[in-house]
Design an enzyme around this catalytic site. Structure first.
Site, PDB file in Angstrom:
ATOM      1  N   ASN A   1     -11.602  65.925 -12.049  1.00  0.00           N
ATOM      2  CA  ASN A   1     -12.823  65.841 -12.611  1.00  0.00           C
ATOM      3  C   ASN A   1     -14.559  66.347 -12.980  1.00  0.00           C
ATOM      4  OD1 ASN A   1     -13.581  65.023 -10.192  1.00  0.00           O
ATOM      5  ND2 ASN A   1     -12.641  62.825 -10.417  1.00  0.00           N
TER       6      ASN A   1
ATOM      7  N   LYS B   1     -18.903  69.725 -10.818  1.00  0.00           N
ATOM      8  CA  LYS B   1     -18.013  70.108  -9.698  1.00  0.00           C
ATOM      9  C   LYS B   1     -17.782  71.547 -10.003  1.00  0.00           C
ATOM     10  CE  LYS B   1     -15.145  66.419  -8.263  1.00  0.00           C
ATOM     11  NZ  LYS B   1     -14.518  65.222  -8.427  1.00  0.00           N
TER      12      LYS B   1
ATOM     13  N   TYR C   1     -17.156  64.394   1.810  1.00  0.00           N
ATOM     14  CA  TYR C   1     -15.897  64.030   1.612  1.00  0.00           C
ATOM     15  C   TYR C   1     -15.142  63.275   2.610  1.00  0.00           C
ATOM     16  CZ  TYR C   1     -15.773  65.217  -3.209  1.00  0.00           C
ATOM     17  OH  TYR C   1     -16.155  65.061  -4.949  1.00  0.00           O
TER      18      TYR C   1
ATOM     19  N   HIS D   1     -19.478  64.580  -9.579  1.00  0.00           N
ATOM     20  CA  HIS D   1     -20.119  64.090  -8.899  1.00  0.00           C
ATOM     21  C   HIS D   1     -20.473  62.564  -8.391  1.00  0.00           C
ATOM     22  CE1 HIS D   1     -19.859  61.466  -4.656  1.00  0.00           C
ATOM     23  NE2 HIS D   1     -21.421  61.971  -4.645  1.00  0.00           N
TER      24      HIS D   1
HETATM   25  P1  ADP Z   1     -14.678  59.652  -7.055  1.00  0.00           P
HETATM   26  O1  ADP Z   1     -15.533  61.204  -7.268  1.00  0.00           O
HETATM   27  O2  ADP Z   1     -15.295  58.772  -8.210  1.00  0.00           O
HETATM   28  O3  ADP Z   1     -16.418  59.272  -6.384  1.00  0.00           O
HETATM   29  P2  ADP Z   1     -13.330  59.304  -4.944  1.00  0.00           P
HETATM   30  O4  ADP Z   1     -14.560  59.432  -3.684  1.00  0.00           O
HETATM   31  O5  ADP Z   1     -12.143  58.320  -4.714  1.00  0.00           O
HETATM   32  O6  ADP Z   1     -13.879  59.305  -6.428  1.00  0.00           O
HETATM   33  O7  ADP Z   1     -12.052  60.882  -4.971  1.00  0.00           O
HETATM   34  C1  ADP Z   1     -13.587  61.333  -4.319  1.00  0.00           C
HETATM   35  C2  ADP Z   1     -12.710  62.697  -5.116  1.00  0.00           C
HETATM   36  O8  ADP Z   1     -11.129  62.928  -4.664  1.00  0.00           O
HETATM   37  C3  ADP Z   1     -12.415  62.447  -6.916  1.00  0.00           C
HETATM   38  O9  ADP Z   1     -13.459  62.942  -7.837  1.00  0.00           O
HETATM   39  C4  ADP Z   1     -11.090  63.701  -7.073  1.00  0.00           C
HETATM   40  O10 ADP Z   1     -12.285  64.837  -7.656  1.00  0.00           O
HETATM   41  C5  ADP Z   1     -10.275  63.631  -5.286  1.00  0.00           C
HETATM   42  N1  ADP Z   1      -9.704  62.532  -6.070  1.00  0.00           N
HETATM   43  C6  ADP Z   1      -9.034  61.629  -5.930  1.00  0.00           C
HETATM   44  N2  ADP Z   1      -7.985  60.235  -6.104  1.00  0.00           N
HETATM   45  C7  ADP Z   1      -7.617  61.638  -6.144  1.00  0.00           C
HETATM   46  C8  ADP Z   1      -6.338  61.684  -6.320  1.00  0.00           C
HETATM   47  N3  ADP Z   1      -4.695  60.921  -6.591  1.00  0.00           N
HETATM   48  N4  ADP Z   1      -5.416  63.629  -6.508  1.00  0.00           N
HETATM   49  C9  ADP Z   1      -6.227  64.480  -6.740  1.00  0.00           C
HETATM   50  N5  ADP Z   1      -7.632  64.553  -6.256  1.00  0.00           N
HETATM   51  C10 ADP Z   1      -8.351  63.103  -6.286  1.00  0.00           C
END
Ligand code: ADP
Length: 172
Positions: free
Chosen positions: A134, A29, A69, A137
């Site tokens: 983070n 990202k 998303y 993805h």
């Molecule tokens: P992943 O990326 O591990 O599959 P999710 O699909 O739950 O996780 O969420 C997608 C992305 O949305 C996360 O990687 C993160 O960048 C963002 N995200 C998720 N939860 C939060 C939150 N509580 N606050 C801010 N950003 C979030």
């Protein structure tokens, strides 16, 4: 509508889950690109023995990010997530990796969504601190991998079906 096929003319570009041709979508990202972590993340997948079959650098459109998303569209952070992915302060590196259990193992290698809960040895556990930054993805299921690979990669030519000479030393 039949899926885009390549090379052998029978394999859909999103691969065949449950086989050595399983594929997943992994992205670095914008924060990961900005912080110079592209090579580190690619290296971890390469060293594990996974095969890179798709790679592109792009600033995603708002439409692409929203579709990617879509499951999170009702979340309070959705708008800022889409803005951060698409504002062009840094691009996204989109990748398709292939190999046994790559969907599940890709998630294991990334670590928990919240880096503060991610174990040491994982990409997030080693390299970042905040859920909103983070750095990477990874598709979370075969269905997501299918959707995301098809969304980010156009079809024949964008994903390359090649044989790694290492394969027999990695998979038996
Ligand atoms: P992943 O990326 O591990 O599959 P999710 O699909 O739950 O996780 O969420 C997608 C992305 O949305 C996360 O990687 C993160 O960048 C963002 N995200 C998720 N939860 C939060 C939150 N509580 N606050 C801010 N950003 C979030």
């Amino acid at each position: 509508q039949s899926p885009a096929l390549y090379a052998d003319n029978t394999t859909p570009i999103y691969g065949v889950p449950g086989t050595a041709k399983e594929r997943t979508f992994i992205a670095v990202k914008p924060d990961g690109v900005q912080r110079g972590l592209v090579a580190e993340i690619i290296a971890r997948f390469e060293r594990r023995g996974y095969k890179l079959v798709g790679l592109k650098l792009l600033v995603p459109s708002v439409g692409l990010a929203k579709e990617h998303y879509a499951d999170l569209s009702s979340k309070p952070f959705f708008k800022s997530l889409v803005e951060y992915m698409t504002n062009g302060k840094a691009p996204v590196v989109g990748m398709v990796w292939e190999g046994p259990s790559v969907i599940k193992q890709g998630r294991v290698m990334l670590g928990a969504t919240d880096p503060k809960a991610a174990g040491p040895g994982t990409i997030r556990g080693d390299l970042c601190l905040s859920i909103g930054r983070n750095i990477c993805h990874g598709s979370d299921s075969a269905e997501s991998a299918m959707k995301e690979i098809s969304l980010w990669f156009g079809g024949r030519g964008e994903i390359v079906d090649w044989t790694s000479n290492n394969e027999e030393w990695v998979v038996s």
